[in-house]
Design a protein around this motif. Structure first.
Motif, PDB file in Angstrom:
ATOM      1  N   PHE A 176       0.798  -1.218   0.000  1.00 57.74           N
ATOM      2  CA  PHE A 176       0.000   0.000   0.000  1.00 57.74           C
ATOM      3  C   PHE A 176       0.836   1.277   0.000  1.00 57.74           C
ATOM      4  N   TYR A 177       2.127   1.175   0.317  1.00 58.86           N
ATOM      5  CA  TYR A 177       2.998   2.354   0.314  1.00 58.86           C
ATOM      6  C   TYR A 177       3.888   2.422  -0.925  1.00 58.86           C
ATOM      7  N   CYS A 178       3.790   1.442  -1.821  1.00 62.53           N
ATOM      8  CA  CYS A 178       4.785   1.254  -2.878  1.00 62.53           C
ATOM      9  C   CYS A 178       4.464   2.051  -4.136  1.00 62.53           C
ATOM     10  N   ASP A 179       5.483   2.786  -4.645  1.00 61.00           N
ATOM     11  CA  ASP A 179       5.352   3.422  -5.951  1.00 61.00           C
ATOM     12  C   ASP A 179       6.479   2.982  -6.887  1.00 61.00           C
ATOM     13  N   PHE A 180       7.094   1.830  -6.592  1.00 56.60           N
ATOM     14  CA  PHE A 180       8.176   1.308  -7.433  1.00 56.60           C
ATOM     15  C   PHE A 180       7.612   0.762  -8.747  1.00 56.60           C
ATOM     16  N   PRO A 181       8.458   0.643  -9.768  1.00 54.16           N
ATOM     17  CA  PRO A 181       8.013   0.016 -11.015  1.00 54.16           C
ATOM     18  C   PRO A 181       7.925  -1.499 -10.842  1.00 54.16           C
ATOM     19  N   ILE A 182       6.718  -2.007 -10.606  1.00 54.85           N
ATOM     20  CA  ILE A 182       6.530  -3.437 -10.378  1.00 54.85           C
ATOM     21  C   ILE A 182       5.449  -3.974 -11.328  1.00 54.85           C
ATOM     22  N   ALA A 183       5.348  -5.286 -11.371  1.00 55.32           N
ATOM     23  CA  ALA A 183       4.300  -5.969 -12.129  1.00 55.32           C
ATOM     24  C   ALA A 183       3.653  -6.974 -11.193  1.00 55.32           C
ATOM     25  N   PRO A 205       2.591   9.792  -3.879  1.00 56.80           N
ATOM     26  CA  PRO A 205       1.393   9.949  -4.712  1.00 56.80           C
ATOM     27  C   PRO A 205       1.032   8.642  -5.423  1.00 56.80           C
ATOM     28  N   ASN A 206      -0.238   8.492  -5.705  1.00 57.21           N
ATOM     29  CA  ASN A 206      -0.745   7.352  -6.479  1.00 57.21           C
ATOM     30  C   ASN A 206      -0.536   6.013  -5.784  1.00 57.21           C
ATOM     31  N   THR A 207      -0.520   6.031  -4.450  1.00 58.65           N
ATOM     32  CA  THR A 207      -0.467   4.795  -3.675  1.00 58.65           C
ATOM     33  C   THR A 207      -1.735   4.691  -2.837  1.00 58.65           C
ATOM     34  N   VAL A 208      -1.995   3.486  -2.331  1.00 59.54           N
ATOM     35  CA  VAL A 208      -3.147   3.299  -1.445  1.00 59.54           C
ATOM     36  C   VAL A 208      -3.018   4.187  -0.212  1.00 59.54           C
ATOM     37  N   PHE A 209      -1.818   4.252   0.359  1.00 61.93           N
ATOM     38  CA  PHE A 209      -1.621   5.104   1.536  1.00 61.93           C
ATOM     39  C   PHE A 209      -1.906   6.567   1.230  1.00 61.93           C
ATOM     40  N   HIS A 210      -1.577   7.013   0.031  1.00 62.00           N
ATOM     41  CA  HIS A 210      -1.822   8.405  -0.328  1.00 62.00           C
ATOM     42  C   HIS A 210      -3.319   8.692  -0.376  1.00 62.00           C
ATOM     43  N   ARG A 211      -4.096   7.704  -0.800  1.00 56.39           N
ATOM     44  CA  ARG A 211      -5.550   7.887  -0.824  1.00 56.39           C
ATOM     45  C   ARG A 211      -6.156   7.820   0.580  1.00 56.39           C
ATOM     46  N   ARG A 212      -5.484   7.111   1.475  1.00 60.28           N
ATOM     47  CA  ARG A 212      -6.060   6.892   2.805  1.00 60.28           C
ATOM     48  C   ARG A 212      -5.590   7.903   3.843  1.00 60.28           C
ATOM     49  N   TYR A 213      -4.329   8.347   3.723  1.00 60.20           N
ATOM     50  CA  TYR A 213      -3.713   9.075   4.830  1.00 60.20           C
ATOM     51  C   TYR A 213      -3.122  10.407   4.381  1.00 60.20           C
ATOM     52  N   THR A 214      -3.003  11.294   5.347  1.00 55.90           N
ATOM     53  CA  THR A 214      -2.257  12.536   5.169  1.00 55.90           C
ATOM     54  C   THR A 214      -1.025  12.468   6.052  1.00 55.90           C
ATOM     55  N   ALA A 215       0.143  12.764   5.468  1.00 57.41           N
ATOM     56  CA  ALA A 215       1.397  12.667   6.222  1.00 57.41           C
ATOM     57  C   ALA A 215       1.323  13.499   7.498  1.00 57.41           C
ATOM     58  N   GLY A 216       1.718  12.887   8.604  1.00 61.11           N
ATOM     59  CA  GLY A 216       1.752  13.582   9.883  1.00 61.11           C
ATOM     60  C   GLY A 216       0.420  13.653  10.604  1.00 61.11           C
ATOM     61  N   ALA A 217      -0.649  13.107   9.996  1.00 59.75           N
ATOM     62  CA  ALA A 217      -1.974  13.139  10.622  1.00 59.75           C
ATOM     63  C   ALA A 217      -2.379  11.728  11.034  1.00 59.75           C
ATOM     64  N   ASP A 218      -3.174  11.642  12.098  1.00 57.37           N
ATOM     65  CA  ASP A 218      -3.642  10.351  12.613  1.00 57.37           C
ATOM     66  C   ASP A 218      -4.290   9.532  11.498  1.00 57.37           C
ATOM     67  N   PRO A 219      -4.001   8.215  11.382  1.00 52.28           N
ATOM     68  CA  PRO A 219      -3.281   7.361  12.341  1.00 52.28           C
ATOM     69  C   PRO A 219      -1.773   7.286  12.132  1.00 52.28           C
ATOM     70  N   LEU A 220      -1.228   8.114  11.226  1.00 53.54           N
ATOM     71  CA  LEU A 220       0.229   8.129  11.080  1.00 53.54           C
ATOM     72  C   LEU A 220       0.843   8.904  12.236  1.00 53.54           C
ATOM     73  N   PRO A 221       2.049   8.535  12.664  1.00 51.24           N
ATOM     74  CA  PRO A 221       2.732   9.309  13.695  1.00 51.24           C
ATOM     75  C   PRO A 221       3.000  10.741  13.228  1.00 51.24           C
ATOM     76  N   THR A 222       3.131  11.643  14.167  1.00 52.80           N
ATOM     77  CA  THR A 222       3.469  13.028  13.834  1.00 52.80           C
ATOM     78  C   THR A 222       4.934  13.131  13.433  1.00 52.80           C
ATOM     79  N   ASP A 223       5.306  14.270  12.871  1.00 52.83           N
ATOM     80  CA  ASP A 223       6.707  14.488  12.499  1.00 52.83           C
ATOM     81  C   ASP A 223       7.616  14.400  13.726  1.00 52.83           C
ATOM     82  N   ASP A 224       7.159  14.934  14.852  1.00 56.42           N
ATOM     83  CA  ASP A 224       7.972  14.858  16.078  1.00 56.42           C
ATOM     84  C   ASP A 224       8.153  13.413  16.510  1.00 56.42           C
TER      85      ASP A 224
END
Length: 414
Positions: A38-45, A221-240
């Protein structure tokens, strides 16, 4: 950065540069994965949960295409010291397919007898028998993509393996007597806390790998995590919190005997990844396969990111005899590449080497630009100014992007 930036070098600067040397490293991209994390943006098949090199005509067709690329690529005069199978999931290949690729590399370029041959592997995709056979082919380093020791977290990331697979994989690595193996972890995952991260680090240390790679989650961008989460906002840990996770990893792993030799990498003495050092030292390398990048003869290029487009590109490349009409990397771009990559290393960059390659004036400008960051404690103190430029650990590494942005702003205009 500007595509036509140039530098007026002093007479002391050598006429050539390291990027013109004969490559002695090869990266081989194996794009197939059972599914996309869900976090991957590598060139895969995506190949499906049951895909294996032994049974998949699609995988065999790709291996044949990749070997064709190797065969038509000009050999520039030096045997390979490192080979790195990355992905994707290279451990989905059959042993015979790995042998086919290594034979193609050996026939075309030569491989030194004690070359470092690394392979990325996922738990649940190999066993001791396969590892033993790979070891006999020369594979002597494994990068194990563990990422987390928590089943719920692995599931939340879209990973196909679970903790039981990790335990079996590590047992197989020991049983096959692989000379060196690395364990990969990701910090900053959803619902991860500093406390649970500490447990993950202690678990990793207990498994006693020779090398650890610790990556901080980036929401691409263009990952499942990008559609689900905002960096630094719950449920992701904060920058600190992620900064504290970075400091904690540095503290625990160095106390356990690992050298923090690169921003994201730790190794016991003698086990640094020699292939990756090629990138960090801005030395030339061959790349092969879908999405792979190359840096040869002072030129950089990247292959198409889908199997279909890669196969079409190869037809044109083969018809041209392995020649591409590319512009060489400019001195200005090479300077920025050198800083961006070399400053990832704990030892930093030799000022003597920078002066010899780029000239005194540019290095003097670099020192002036770094002055405020020395005062903040992010860049090594004044006593080292005459010999090396490097970030401090951990604070300099933590804020390295701030410094690098400033360096790019400063030198992109020159």
């Amino acid at each position: 950065m500007s595509s036509n930036s140039t530098v007026q070098n002093s007479p002391a600067v050598v006429a050539s540069h390291p990027g013109l040397a004969a490559p002695q490293a090869a990266y081989v991209h194996i794009p197939f994965c059972r599914r996309r994390c869900f976090y991957c943006d590598f060139p895969i098949a995506v190949a499906g949960d049951r895909a294996r090199g032994e049974t998949s005509p699609r995988i065999q067709s790709y291996v044949d295409t990749l070997c064709q690329e190797i065969q038509v690529t000009p050999a520039l005069g030096a045997p390979l010291k490192t080979v790195f199978f990355g992905g994707g999931t290279p451990s989905l290949l059959a042993v015979a397919q790995v042998e086919q690729i290594l034979q193609a590399l050996s026939d075309r370029f030569g491989i030194k007898p004690n070359a470092e041959i690394s392979m990325e592997m996922d738990p649940g995709t190999f066993d001791r028998v396969a590892l033993t056979a790979l070891r006999q082919l020369g594979v002597n380093r494994v990068s194990l993509g563990v990422q987390s020791f928590t089943d719920t977290q692995l599931e939340a990331c879209g990973r196909t393996h679970r903790l039981a697979d990790v335990q079996q994989a590590i047992a197989a690595l020991h049983a096959a007597a692989i000379p060196g193996w690395s364990l990969d972890l990701i910090s900053g995952l959803p619902h991860q806390t500093v406390e649970t991260w500490k447990i993950a680090l202690e678990t990793a240390i207990a498994y006693n790998p020779q090398h650890l790679s610790i990556y901080d989650l980036t929401v691409e961008p263009n990952t499942v995590f990008h559609r689900r989460y905002t960096a630094g906002a719950d449920p992701l840990p904060t920058d600190d919190q992620t900064a504290e996770m970075y400091r904690l990893a540095q503290s625990l792993l160095t106390a356990a005997g690992y050298d923090h030799y690169e921003v994201s990498n730790y190794a016991k003495p003698g086990y640094q990844c020699q292939h990756n050092r090629v990138y960090w030292e801005n030395r030339p390398f061959y790349g092969f396969g879908m999405g792979a990048a190359s840096y040869t003869q002072g030129q950089r290029f990247q292959r198409p990111r889908t199997t279909h487009d890669y196969a079409d590109w190869l037809q044109t490349y083969a018809a041209a005899g392995g020649q591409l009409d590319l512009e060489s990397v400019t001195t200005g771009d090479r300077w920025l590449d050198r800083l961006m990559m070399g400053l990832r290393l704990a030892e930093g960059i030799s000022l003597k080497d920078l002066v010899e390659e780029f000239g005194e004036e540019r290095v003097t400008q670099l020192q002036k630009c770094l002055r405020p960051y020395r005062r903040q404690g992010w860049v090594a103190d004044e006593e080292e100014r005459a010999t090396v430029v490097r970030f401090t650990d951990p604070e300099g590494f933590l804020f390295s992007n701030v410094v690098l942005v400033k360096l790019f702003e400063t030198f992109d205009a020159t």
